[in-house]
Design an enzyme around this catalytic site. Structure first.
Site, PDB file in Angstrom:
ATOM      1  N   GLY A   1       1.538  -5.274  -6.599  1.00  0.00           N
ATOM      2  CA  GLY A   1       2.229  -4.229  -5.843  1.00  0.00           C
ATOM      3  C   GLY A   1       1.438  -2.936  -5.864  1.00  0.00           C
ATOM      4  CG  ASP A   2       2.770   0.267  -6.756  1.00  0.00           C
ATOM      5  OD1 ASP A   2       3.608   0.513  -5.866  1.00  0.00           O
ATOM      6  OD2 ASP A   2       3.058   0.143  -7.967  1.00  0.00           O
TER       7      ASP A   2
ATOM      8  CG  LEU B   1     -14.818   1.313  -2.433  1.00  0.00           C
ATOM      9  CD1 LEU B   1     -14.791   0.110  -3.365  1.00  0.00           C
ATOM     10  CD2 LEU B   1     -15.706   1.020  -1.220  1.00  0.00           C
TER      11      LEU B   1
ATOM     12  N   GLY C   1      -9.254   6.629   1.347  1.00  0.00           N
ATOM     13  CA  GLY C   1      -8.389   7.796   1.189  1.00  0.00           C
ATOM     14  C   GLY C   1      -6.980   7.438   1.623  1.00  0.00           C
TER      15      GLY C   1
ATOM     16  CB  ALA D   1       9.562  -0.830  -1.811  1.00  0.00           C
ATOM     17  N   GLY D   2       7.986   1.501  -3.224  1.00  0.00           N
ATOM     18  CA  GLY D   2       7.493   2.844  -2.946  1.00  0.00           C
ATOM     19  C   GLY D   2       6.253   2.683  -2.103  1.00  0.00           C
ATOM     20  CG  HIS D   3       5.879   0.413   0.930  1.00  0.00           C
ATOM     21  ND1 HIS D   3       6.238  -0.545   1.835  1.00  0.00           N
ATOM     22  CD2 HIS D   3       5.797  -0.221  -0.269  1.00  0.00           C
ATOM     23  CE1 HIS D   3       6.369  -1.711   1.201  1.00  0.00           C
ATOM     24  NE2 HIS D   3       6.119  -1.536  -0.066  1.00  0.00           N
ATOM     25  CB  THR D   4       2.411   6.516  -0.743  1.00  0.00           C
ATOM     26  OG1 THR D   4       3.009   6.190  -1.985  1.00  0.00           O
ATOM     27  CG2 THR D   4       2.225   8.006  -0.625  1.00  0.00           C
TER      28      THR D   4
ATOM     29  N   GLY E   1       1.935   0.306   2.489  1.00  0.00           N
ATOM     30  CA  GLY E   1       2.529   1.294   3.391  1.00  0.00           C
ATOM     31  C   GLY E   1       1.455   1.991   4.202  1.00  0.00           C
TER      32      GLY E   1
HETATM   33  P1  GDP Z   1       2.341   0.243  -1.612  1.00  0.00           P
HETATM   34  O1  GDP Z   1       3.561   0.167  -2.463  1.00  0.00           O
HETATM   35  O2  GDP Z   1       1.569  -1.028  -1.578  1.00  0.00           O
HETATM   36  O3  GDP Z   1       2.623   0.766  -0.239  1.00  0.00           O
HETATM   37  O4  GDP Z   1       1.366   1.316  -2.326  1.00  0.00           O
HETATM   38  P2  GDP Z   1       1.801   2.736  -2.967  1.00  0.00           P
HETATM   39  O5  GDP Z   1       2.071   3.689  -1.878  1.00  0.00           O
HETATM   40  O6  GDP Z   1       2.847   2.554  -4.009  1.00  0.00           O
HETATM   41  O7  GDP Z   1       0.498   3.112  -3.781  1.00  0.00           O
HETATM   42  C1  GDP Z   1      -0.710   3.379  -3.155  1.00  0.00           C
HETATM   43  C2  GDP Z   1      -1.123   4.834  -3.452  1.00  0.00           C
HETATM   44  O8  GDP Z   1      -2.470   5.021  -3.136  1.00  0.00           O
HETATM   45  C3  GDP Z   1      -0.381   5.837  -2.615  1.00  0.00           C
HETATM   46  O9  GDP Z   1      -0.239   7.011  -3.342  1.00  0.00           O
HETATM   47  C4  GDP Z   1      -1.300   6.041  -1.413  1.00  0.00           C
HETATM   48  O10 GDP Z   1      -1.137   7.308  -0.790  1.00  0.00           O
HETATM   49  C5  GDP Z   1      -2.630   5.944  -2.069  1.00  0.00           C
HETATM   50  N1  GDP Z   1      -3.707   5.377  -1.267  1.00  0.00           N
HETATM   51  C6  GDP Z   1      -3.657   4.331  -0.385  1.00  0.00           C
HETATM   52  N2  GDP Z   1      -4.887   4.017   0.034  1.00  0.00           N
HETATM   53  C7  GDP Z   1      -5.739   4.851  -0.592  1.00  0.00           C
HETATM   54  C8  GDP Z   1      -7.161   4.984  -0.623  1.00  0.00           C
HETATM   55  O11 GDP Z   1      -7.901   4.258   0.007  1.00  0.00           O
HETATM   56  N3  GDP Z   1      -7.676   5.967  -1.429  1.00  0.00           N
HETATM   57  C9  GDP Z   1      -6.891   6.779  -2.182  1.00  0.00           C
HETATM   58  N4  GDP Z   1      -7.486   7.690  -2.933  1.00  0.00           N
HETATM   59  N5  GDP Z   1      -5.555   6.673  -2.188  1.00  0.00           N
HETATM   60  C10 GDP Z   1      -4.987   5.718  -1.418  1.00  0.00           C
HETATM   61 MG    MG Z   2       4.398   1.105  -4.089  1.00  0.00          MG
END
Ligand code: GDP
Ligand code: MG
Length: 425
Positions: A12-13, A333, A415, A39-42, A17
């Site tokens: 997860g995470d 990455l 990012g 869930a927490g989809h950022t 999102g």
């Molecule tokens: P999800 O639950 O799979 O949607 O993922 P989350 O949102 O819980 O966790 C992913 C975190 O990484 C979030 O804070 C996103 O904003 C951040 N994020 C996603 N892709 C990237 C990336 O390529 N680089 C960085 N630095 N942050 C990212």
């Molecule tokens: Mg999450």
């Protein structure tokens, strides 16, 4: 009609999102098909920064219809709070762009209460759940002891049904946990408030999706959590209580006959894990702190620090297989940019034997990670937007992971913002 599922390959995470938000513009309908408000989809885009819990991550695209399928744990109170949050930031949410399945079961206050009571009973053996009531909810659904959202349209029957369930649930609350019983007035009052609020969004989403399919509209299915938390194929019992696999998308969405054209597996460039359970490649101490800080690895739902480690190629390859991914989005990455050398977990050693196969959950307790070091790139790549502009060591890392997990990497995310990605040739 084009169909695609975006699913988690790890614990997860992974950034699902973020990927749904990026790819939604290619689709007409986005459907969340399992899981709940845990869930927490950022999502970070021109509307702001959001942590979505139950709303599909397609909600920011004005022309997209978002669906909450029958497979989700529908908590009307928390959904309402979430709707208010995004609308207060200028995102339109209406029955036109959000449709909720009348066959989704309602997550009721007693599910959250029971989750908390059970975690309390377990004391130091707790699962560290998000206490959102997800496990009691899905257990009750399998026992056929939940209320379907569509019952809100049948008030007399609803009253009788709630009364019956309450009688049953209170036995558990009072006699098993010694807690106070829930009262009928309380539950009916709660339904009168939050049930009424979500009622305008309820419909037969199955027939909506069938019609959309017939009209050739494209569909994106959004999963919660990842393969290793899947109820049937994950690290049981440290899984979630629903199926996080792409294979469940047809059933949980309400379109059981749909075929998925593509399955995008989201893989993080390193590993993170929230809550209890075996996590073979876990880092500790200073090394872990550095990675956690670099990746901002704190839960979107709970704010608690995530456990971290190097990418686990054994677990990831397994995740790729059970998800049946056709392509991969490798996220975060950029986070590895501070490392001079990057550890990767290539094998597990169990009882003195090396294995590349992800074992039965109980064997994980005795598994030791075998670590290989790859060359780092030691610079900030968050501004890079093309493959050729990536440092050679970063390109090598991506290609190495692709070869080991046996699935083509199509997107490389550098990012959190929508545009911060690179297409892998
Ligand atoms: P999800 O639950 O799979 O949607 O993922 P989350 O949102 O819980 O966790 C992913 C975190 O990484 C979030 O804070 C996103 O904003 C951040 N994020 C996603 N892709 C990237 C990336 O390529 N680089 C960085 N630095 N942050 C990212
Ligand atoms: Mg999450």
């Amino acid at each position: 009609m084009k169909t695609c599922a975006i699913v988690g390959v790890n614990w997860g995470d992974e950034g699902k999102g973020r990927m749904v938000d990026l790819l939604t513009e290619q689709f007409d309908v986005v459907i969340r098909y399992q899981g709940g408000g845990n869930a927490g989809h950022t999502v970070v885009n021109s509307c702001g920064k959001f942590a979505l819990h139950l709303l599909p991550s397609g909600i920011f695209h004005p022309k997209v219809v978002n669906v909450l399928g029958n497979g989700v744990a529908l908590d009307p109170e928390n959904l309402w709070i979430e709707i208010e949050d995004v609308t207060s930031k200028g995102v339109a949410v209406s029955p036109e762009n959000l449709k909720i399945s009348d066959r989704a079961s309602l997550l009721l206050p007693w599910h959250r209460l029971q989750d908390e009571l059970e975690e309390h009973r377990l004391k130091d053996r707790e699962y560290r759940t998000t206490k959102q009531g997800i496990a009691p909810f899905y257990s009750d659904k399998y026992q056929k002891k939940t209320i379907l959202a569509g019952e809100l349209f049948y008030p007399e029957k609803l009253h009788r049904h709630v009364q019956e369930l309450l009688e049953w649930k209170n036995l558990t609350l009072t006699k098993v946990y010694g807690a106070e019983p829930c009262s009928l007035d309380e539950v009916m009052g709660w339904l009168a408030v939050y049930g009424e609020r979500i009622k305008p969004f309820l419909c037969d989403t199955g027939s909506f999706l069938r019609a959309a399919a017939q009209a050739g509209r494209s569909m994106l299915f959004e999963a919660q959590l990842g393969a290793l938390r899947d109820l049937d194929f994950g690290i049981y019992p440290y899984t979630t209580s629903s199926n996080a696999l792409a294979a469940y998308a047809p059933v949980g969405s309400g379109l059981p006959t749909v075929k998925l054209d593509s399955i995008i597996g989201v893989v993080k460039a390193y590993s993170t894990c929230v809550g209890e359970g075996p996590f073979v490649c876990e880092m500790t101490g200073r090394e872990a702190e550095l990675l956690r800080e670099a990746g901002g690895e704190y839960g979107a739902k709970t704010g608690r620090p995530r456990r971290v480690g190097p990418i686990d190629l054994v677990a990831t390859r397994y995740g790729v297989r059970v998800q049946g991914t056709t392509e991969i989005a490798l996220t975060k990455l950029d986070v590895l940019g501070y490392m001079k050398q990057i550890p990767v977990c290539t094998h597990y050693e169990i009882d003195g034997k090396l294995t590349e196969e992800f074992p039965f959950p109980d064997a994980l307790d005795d598994a030791r990670p075998v670590i290989e070091m790859l060359e780092g790139w030691d610079c900030d790549i968050s501004g890079v937007r093309s493959w050729t502009d990536l440092p050679e060591a970063a390109r090598k890392y991506v290609d190495y992971v692709e070869e080991k997990i046996e699935c083509p990497i199509r997107y490389v995310s550098v990012g959190a913002e929508r545009e911060a990605y690179i297409l892998h040739p």
